[in-house]
Design an enzyme around this catalytic site. Sequence first.
Site, mmCIF file in Angstrom:
data_model
loop_
_atom_site.group_PDB
_atom_site.id
_atom_site.type_symbol
_atom_site.label_atom_id
_atom_site.label_comp_id
_atom_site.label_asym_id
_atom_site.label_seq_id
_atom_site.Cartn_x
_atom_site.Cartn_y
_atom_site.Cartn_z
ATOM 1 N N PRO A 122 0.834 -1.203 0.000
ATOM 2 C CA PRO A 122 0.000 0.000 0.000
ATOM 3 C C PRO A 122 0.869 1.252 0.000
ATOM 4 C CG PRO A 122 0.061 -0.989 2.188
ATOM 5 C CD PRO A 122 0.817 -1.906 1.289
ATOM 6 N N MET A 123 0.587 2.157 -0.924
ATOM 7 C CA MET A 123 1.383 3.374 -1.044
ATOM 8 C C MET A 123 0.475 4.561 -1.301
ATOM 9 S SD MET A 123 4.507 1.760 -3.264
ATOM 10 C CE MET A 123 3.367 0.708 -4.171
ATOM 11 N N THR A 124 0.568 5.561 -0.452
ATOM 12 C CA THR A 124 -0.280 6.745 -0.547
ATOM 13 C C THR A 124 -0.080 7.434 -1.890
ATOM 14 O OG1 THR A 124 -0.127 7.058 1.836
ATOM 15 C CG2 THR A 124 -0.857 8.944 0.537
ATOM 16 N N GLY A 169 -3.649 3.696 1.495
ATOM 17 C CA GLY A 169 -4.500 3.886 2.658
ATOM 18 C C GLY A 169 -5.770 4.640 2.282
ATOM 19 N N GLN A 216 -6.704 -0.966 2.125
ATOM 20 C CA GLN A 216 -6.047 -0.749 3.408
ATOM 21 C C GLN A 216 -6.848 0.300 4.175
ATOM 22 O OE1 GLN A 216 -2.488 1.672 4.239
ATOM 23 N NE2 GLN A 216 -1.490 -0.229 4.873
ATOM 24 N N HIS A 250 -4.454 -0.707 8.787
ATOM 25 C CA HIS A 250 -3.155 -0.030 8.911
ATOM 26 C C HIS A 250 -2.893 0.217 10.397
ATOM 27 C CE1 HIS A 250 0.386 2.109 8.088
ATOM 28 N NE2 HIS A 250 -0.018 2.895 7.102
ATOM 29 N N GLY A 251 -2.007 -0.610 10.952
ATOM 30 C CA GLY A 251 -1.646 -0.477 12.364
ATOM 31 C C GLY A 251 -0.190 -0.122 12.546
ATOM 32 N N ALA A 252 0.411 0.539 11.551
ATOM 33 C CA ALA A 252 1.858 0.784 11.540
ATOM 34 C C ALA A 252 2.166 2.277 11.392
ATOM 35 C CB ALA A 252 2.498 0.002 10.383
ATOM 36 N N HIS A 253 3.465 2.581 11.400
ATOM 37 C CA HIS A 253 4.036 3.852 10.921
ATOM 38 C C HIS A 253 3.533 5.082 11.636
ATOM 39 C CE1 HIS A 253 4.536 1.515 6.877
ATOM 40 N NE2 HIS A 253 5.305 1.044 7.836
ATOM 41 N N TYR A 267 0.497 5.865 12.795
ATOM 42 C CA TYR A 267 -0.890 6.288 12.610
ATOM 43 C C TYR A 267 -1.741 5.808 13.788
ATOM 44 C CZ TYR A 267 0.859 7.581 8.037
ATOM 45 O OH TYR A 267 1.589 8.153 7.021
#
Length: 368
Positions: A25-27, A59, A102, A169-172, A174
């Site tokens: 997944p890439m914004t 996302g 995502q 999305h449970g990373a980075h 956020y």
Amino acid sequence: MNTDSLFRPFSLKSLNIKNRIVMAPMTRSFSPNGIPTDTVAAYYQKRAEGEVGLILSEGTVIDRVSSSNDPNIPHFYGEQSLAGWKKVIDKVHEAGGSMAPQIWHMGVMDNHRSGWLPAQPFEGPSGLNRPDFKNGNIMTKKDIEDTIIAYGKAAADAKRLGFDSVELHGAHGYLIDQFFWDGTNKRTDEYGGKTLADRSRFGVEVVKEVRKQVGEDFAVIIRLSQWKPSAYTNQMAKTPQEMEYWLNPLSEAGVDIFHCSQRRFWEPEFEGSDLNFAGWAKKITGKATITVGSVGLTGEFLAAFAGESSEPSNLDELMRRMDRGDFDLVAIGRPLLADPNWVKKIKNGQSDELKGFTKAALGELVLE
């Protein structure tokens, strides 16, 4: 370089994919007012035609007023946005691909460079998006309850629209990750705590609600990371035991696949073992895992935002780990941004035709 293991089919619940390659997944920020366009649909269709096994969308945010800091990030709620996503999944399926959205809530963010702000302040466990930087509201119990419901509604909509799976999305750094991290979660109620296990309650409840909404036979993925954009070397789980306390409750709540984000997939997670994050997650939970992090290119993806270019690199170390059984799936980011036919080229041994990556690819939806 033998890449046969990448081209075995993979099946798990609602997921039945032709190979082990996942589009990370890439914004993209090409959805004005949160509505995916026909060009967005064509962009994902091209990756499906290029034989990506599973496409993970950029996302796409849940139904909370301040879930996004960018007006061009797609929404996964509202009639027009969901109609746009319906076009996307139909085009991907027509091309023989599989896809999961995502599902995202950014939590407390820096203000967008454009000056745009949501109609309500950002929200998070303690109003922080990194230690000592407050830029939002502290979520009330009601906010937390409503947000959990919004995650579940988005997952139910993903299933209703015909998607093959859903990723949280449970990373980075956020929202879900802001609850995990002691640097951003200073709560003293049941959604806070001194240990990572204590702070995982919000994430676990989100997974439980998603599982409740989609049923037992729909594949649920969660993306996790140890690192943060503000702390590249961060380790929330500093030992295998801490990682057990973090991952096993998520697994029991209903996660089928752990998507384990690293900046460089070959880096070991703990001393005394060369296992990476995905390797440890599989060892601890017994669940399927996705590895990711600078696969197929020199350099790493964060440097791309600073204008650093990358060249194709070999996959020998990736294949060594995959053939050993460390992980089940491999997520590819920048190579697929720049080249929708990357998978075909790897499959056909056309390594001399692989493209490098430049910052320019971040600013467009590459269709050829």
